[in-house]
Design a protein around this motif. Structure first.
Motif, PDB file in Angstrom:
ATOM      1  N   GLY A  95       0.802  -1.229   0.000  1.00 53.35           N
ATOM      2  CA  GLY A  95       0.000   0.000   0.000  1.00 53.35           C
ATOM      3  C   GLY A  95       0.830   1.272   0.000  1.00 53.35           C
ATOM      4  O   GLY A  95       0.304   2.341  -0.281  1.00 53.35           O
ATOM      5  N   TYR A  96       2.115   1.165   0.291  1.00 54.68           N
ATOM      6  CA  TYR A  96       2.972   2.343   0.352  1.00 54.68           C
ATOM      7  C   TYR A  96       3.905   2.472  -0.839  1.00 54.68           C
ATOM      8  O   TYR A  96       4.881   3.205  -0.794  1.00 54.68           O
ATOM      9  N   PHE A  97       3.603   1.775  -1.918  1.00 53.80           N
ATOM     10  CA  PHE A  97       4.461   1.833  -3.101  1.00 53.80           C
ATOM     11  C   PHE A  97       4.333   3.198  -3.747  1.00 53.80           C
ATOM     12  O   PHE A  97       3.215   3.682  -4.002  1.00 53.80           O
ATOM     13  N   PRO A  98       5.459   3.868  -4.003  1.00 57.75           N
ATOM     14  CA  PRO A  98       5.362   5.226  -4.581  1.00 57.75           C
ATOM     15  C   PRO A  98       4.881   5.178  -6.026  1.00 57.75           C
ATOM     16  O   PRO A  98       5.351   4.378  -6.816  1.00 57.75           O
ATOM     17  N   VAL A  99       3.963   6.051  -6.340  1.00 56.86           N
ATOM     18  CA  VAL A  99       3.412   6.135  -7.685  1.00 56.86           C
ATOM     19  C   VAL A  99       3.848   7.467  -8.278  1.00 56.86           C
ATOM     20  O   VAL A  99       3.708   8.510  -7.650  1.00 56.86           O
ATOM     21  N   LYS A 100       4.376   7.438  -9.487  1.00 57.15           N
ATOM     22  CA  LYS A 100       4.820   8.672 -10.149  1.00 57.15           C
ATOM     23  C   LYS A 100       3.685   9.228 -10.975  1.00 57.15           C
ATOM     24  O   LYS A 100       2.979   8.498 -11.673  1.00 57.15           O
ATOM     25  N   ASN A 101       3.494  10.525 -10.907  1.00 58.92           N
ATOM     26  CA  ASN A 101       2.509  11.190 -11.760  1.00 58.92           C
ATOM     27  C   ASN A 101       3.132  11.436 -13.120  1.00 58.92           C
ATOM     28  O   ASN A 101       4.256  11.876 -13.230  1.00 58.92           O
ATOM     29  N   ILE A 102       2.376  11.180 -14.131  1.00 56.63           N
ATOM     30  CA  ILE A 102       2.889  11.396 -15.487  1.00 56.63           C
ATOM     31  C   ILE A 102       2.479  12.757 -15.988  1.00 56.63           C
ATOM     32  O   ILE A 102       1.498  13.304 -15.855  1.00 56.63           O
TER      33      ILE A 102
END
Length: 165
Positions: A158-165
């Motif tokens: 649940g804490y995996f970083p997600v990059k905004n495109i």
């Protein structure tokens, strides 16, 4: 009194019937039942030595410990065509005629793909090597101790970083 004698005789007869199959077993035959191959105990032991040369015992069990020679025999007996089974038998006979030092050299030469090898013996070695490695990779030891499996799709983070495109 007659009843006790009858019961005793029935029990002795039943015990004898249980022991009888082991007494009738042909000595010198392979330790597993094979339908198409005719392998004796000496050939089985030599095949065990060859598989042990392919996967030797180190800090992990070797081919003899995992009984991969029996896996090779069963796979060739059940899954290969008659022509390939004959090649296997001829190759095994060729290898059995060699002395132990010559056998080791045969395995080294066959693994290095030397040209002077007998065709059936080379094909025999390739069959044994393929089935030995396949049996090792699918053995209970490898699947439970060396390979770590996770169910698909894997664990949830649940804490995996997600990059905004």
């Amino acid at each position: 009194m007659e009843r006790r004698l009858a019961i005793k005789q029935v029990l002795i007869l039943a015990g004898g019937m249980m022991v009888l199959p082991s007494c009738l077993r042909e000595s010198g035959k392979a330790s597993i039942e094979l339908k198409n191959l005719d392998i004796d105990l000496d050939q089985e032991n030599i095949l065990a030595e060859i598989t042990e040369m392919i996967i030797p015992k180190t800090d992990t069990p070797g081919a003899k410990d995992l009984k991969l020679h029996l896996f090779v025999l069963k796979m060739v007996d059940d899954c290969y065509e008659k022509k390939d089974q004959q090649i296997f038998s001829k190759g095994l006979e060729y290898v059995c005629k060699l002395e132990e030092g010559e056998r080791k050299q045969f395995v080294i030469d066959a693994n290095a793909k030397k040209e002077q090898l007998n065709g059936d013996a080379y094909n025999f070695f390739n069959m044994v090597k393929d089935r030995t490695i396949g049996g090792y990779m699918n053995s209970k030891y490898v699947m439970s101790n060396l390979v770590i499996w996770e169910l698909v799709p894997g664990r949830y983070n649940g804490y995996f970083p997600v990059k905004n495109i």
